[in-house]
Design a protein around this motif. Structure first.
Motif, short mmCIF file in Angstrom:
data_model
loop_
_atom_site.label_atom_id
_atom_site.label_comp_id
_atom_site.label_asym_id
_atom_site.label_seq_id
_atom_site.Cartn_x
_atom_site.Cartn_y
_atom_site.Cartn_z
N ASN A 93 34.12 -40.45 -14.87
CA ASN A 93 33.86 -39.27 -15.61
C ASN A 93 32.48 -38.75 -15.37
OD1 ASN A 93 34.13 -37.48 -17.89
ND2 ASN A 93 33.25 -38.98 -19.29
N THR A 94 32.31 -38.54 -14.09
CA THR A 94 31.39 -38.06 -13.33
C THR A 94 31.50 -36.60 -12.82
OG1 THR A 94 30.49 -40.05 -12.76
CG2 THR A 94 29.40 -38.47 -11.51
N LYS A 95 30.42 -35.55 -12.84
CA LYS A 95 30.43 -34.49 -12.33
C LYS A 95 29.22 -34.36 -11.20
CE LYS A 95 33.64 -33.31 -15.24
NZ LYS A 95 34.92 -33.56 -14.67
N ALA A 96 29.56 -33.38 -9.89
CA ALA A 96 28.75 -33.46 -9.19
C ALA A 96 28.53 -32.16 -8.31
CB ALA A 96 28.96 -34.20 -8.05
N THR A 97 27.55 -31.74 -7.60
CA THR A 97 27.28 -30.45 -6.99
C THR A 97 27.79 -30.63 -5.34
OG1 THR A 97 25.64 -29.93 -8.11
CG2 THR A 97 25.83 -28.78 -5.91
N PHE A 98 28.88 -29.74 -5.26
CA PHE A 98 29.42 -29.96 -3.73
C PHE A 98 29.01 -28.67 -3.02
CE2 PHE A 98 32.18 -32.63 -6.33
CZ PHE A 98 33.01 -33.52 -5.36
N PHE A 99 28.29 -29.06 -2.08
CA PHE A 99 27.81 -27.98 -0.93
C PHE A 99 28.80 -27.93 0.04
CE2 PHE A 99 23.69 -29.85 -2.89
CZ PHE A 99 22.85 -28.63 -3.14
N ILE A 100 29.58 -26.67 -0.07
CA ILE A 100 30.75 -26.51 0.95
C ILE A 100 30.38 -25.93 1.94
CG2 ILE A 100 33.13 -26.01 0.83
CD1 ILE A 100 33.23 -25.97 -2.27
N LEU A 101 30.75 -26.46 3.08
CA LEU A 101 30.54 -25.58 4.50
C LEU A 101 31.56 -24.47 4.66
CD1 LEU A 101 28.87 -25.62 7.07
CD2 LEU A 101 30.71 -26.92 8.05
N GLY A 102 31.09 -23.11 4.78
CA GLY A 102 31.94 -22.32 5.02
C GLY A 102 33.17 -22.06 6.02
N HIS A 103 33.10 -23.06 7.15
CA HIS A 103 34.03 -23.23 7.83
C HIS A 103 35.20 -24.21 7.38
CE1 HIS A 103 36.29 -25.23 11.41
NE2 HIS A 103 36.33 -23.79 11.76
N VAL A 104 34.69 -25.04 6.25
CA VAL A 104 35.61 -25.85 5.79
C VAL A 104 36.40 -24.96 4.77
CG1 VAL A 104 35.97 -27.54 4.13
CG2 VAL A 104 34.56 -28.05 5.90
N ALA A 105 35.62 -24.23 4.12
CA ALA A 105 36.42 -23.38 3.18
C ALA A 105 37.19 -22.29 3.63
CB ALA A 105 35.22 -22.58 2.42
N GLN A 106 36.90 -21.80 5.14
CA GLN A 106 38.25 -20.91 5.64
C GLN A 106 39.27 -21.71 6.28
OE1 GLN A 106 36.66 -17.58 6.53
NE2 GLN A 106 38.91 -17.43 6.48
N ARG A 107 39.17 -22.96 6.75
CA ARG A 107 40.31 -23.63 6.93
C ARG A 107 41.21 -24.35 6.01
NH1 ARG A 107 39.89 -27.64 12.06
NH2 ARG A 107 42.12 -27.71 11.66
N ALA A 108 40.38 -24.53 4.79
CA ALA A 108 41.09 -25.19 3.72
C ALA A 108 40.80 -24.56 2.48
CB ALA A 108 40.80 -26.61 3.53
N PRO A 109 41.33 -23.21 2.10
CA PRO A 109 40.97 -22.19 1.19
C PRO A 109 41.13 -22.71 -0.26
CG PRO A 109 42.82 -21.43 2.29
CD PRO A 109 42.37 -22.40 3.13
#
Length: 270
Positions: free
Chosen positions: A50-66
Motif C-alpha cells: 500500500n505504498t505510493k512513489a515518484t517514478f522518474f521516467i526516461l523519455g526514451h522508455v516512454a517512447q518505446r513503451a507508451p
C-alpha cells in the motif's frame, strides 16, 4: 516528524552509464526492452505494501513503451521526468538540455493526466544552467543534488540549506539525496548501487541514523531487480562490478525496506 520518500528511476539496463562504453547508442531501439516487466514487478510490490512513489521516467522508455506511464499513474503514483536521452547534463549544451527537458515533459504529459513538475538528472549530473531551464519550463522541483565527493559523475548546484527540501537561487525546490556522515567522510546513502553493495542491516541502521535529523529519499532502478538481464563484458571491471553486484538480492532487500518504513511520493512533501 521524519518522512520517507520513495523514488524509482525508470530506465533500462542499456541506459546505464556503467555499460555505455560497450554499447552502441544508435542501437538503443534494437536492444531488448526489459524495463516494462521490471517496473511492473515494482508496482506489484508497492500495491502489496500500500505504498505510493515518484517514478522518474526516461523519455526514451516512454517512447518505446507508451503504455507504461499511464499504468504507473493509474496505480496512484506520481509521474516525473528523468529527461529523454540520458546524457550527462554537463556534457551537453544549454540548448540541447532545454530541448531534452521540454521533449520529455511534453511526451509524458501526453501519456498521463497529471502535470509533470518533478525532474531527476541522469546519474545526478545536475548543473546550475539546468536548474534555470527547469524553472523556465514549469518544473517545480528537482531531485538530483547528491553532494558526495566519491562519485565520478555527480553534478552540483547551489542551494539554501542542507535539509532534504531546500531552495535554489532560481526558486526551484531541490530535493536532496541523503549522505551518511562518519568522521570527515560523506557516503551516499540513498539506494542504487549503495543499497546493493552495503549489507542490508548496516544500510538500515544508516537510514535510521540519517532520519533522526532529516527526511530520507530513496531511489532504485527497475533493472536492479533483474539478474537475468543481458551481460555486457567489454567494460571497465569497476563499472561492471558497480552495475551487476548483488542484483539477485535487490528485490528481497527492497521488500524489507517497504515493510519497515512508511513511504510516500515526493509530491506529497511539497
Amino acid at each position: 516528524m521524519t518522512e520517507f520518500y520513495l523514488t524509482i528511476d525508470v530506465e533500462d539496463w542499456f541506459h546505464s552509464h556503467n555499460l555505455w562504453p560497450a554499447l552502441d547508442r544508435e542501437k538503443w531501439d534494437e536492444y531488448e526492452l526489459r524495463v516494462v516487466e521490471n517496473t511492473r514487478r515494482i508496482l506489484v510490490l508497492l500495491d502489496e505494501y500500500n505504498t505510493k512513489a515518484t517514478f522518474f521516467i526516461l523519455g526514451h522508455v516512454a517512447q518505446r513503451a507508451p503504455e507504461l506511464a499511464g499504468e504507473i499513474e493509474a496505480r496512484g503514483h506520481e509521474v516525473a521526468s528523468h529527461g529523454y536521452n540520458h546524457e550527462l547534463l554537463y556534457e551537453q549544451s544549454e540548448t540541447a538540455i532545454r530541448d531534452d527537458l521540454r521533449r520529455s515533459k511534453q511526451l509524458l504529459e501526453s501519456q498521463v493526466d497529471q502535470e509533470v513538475v518533478g525532474y531527476r538528472a541522469p546519474s545526478f549530473s545536475i548543473t546550475e544552467a539546468a536548474i534555470e531551464t527547469l524553472s523556465d519550463l514549469g518544473f517545480e522541483y528537482d531531485s538530483s543534488r547528491f553532494p558526495a565527493p566519491v562519485h565520478d559523475r555527480y553534478g552540483d548546484v547551489s542551494v539554501q540549506g542542507s535539509e532534504t527540501f531546500t531552495r535554489t537561487e532560481s526558486g526551484l525546490t531541490e530535493v536532496q539525496l541523503p549522505l551518511f556522515e562518519w568522521s570527515k567522510v560523506r557516503i551516499p546513502w540513498a539506494g542504487g548501487g549503495y543499497f546493493r553493495f552495503i549489507p542490508y542491516p548496516i544500510f538500515r541502521r544508516g537510514v535510521d541514523r540519517i532520519s533522526q535529523y532529516r527526511d530520507f529519499v530513496f531511489y532504485l532502478h527497475p533493472w536492479e531487480l533483474d539478474p537475468e538481464q543481458p551481460k555486457v563484458h567489454d567494460v571497465n571491471p569497476f563499472y561492471r562490478l558497480r552495475h551487476y553486484r548483488n542484483l539477485e538480492k535487490t528485490e528481497k532487500r527492497f521488500e524489507r525496506l517497504l515493510a519497515e518504513y512508511e513511504w510516500k511520493p515526493i509530491g506529497d512533501g511539497l
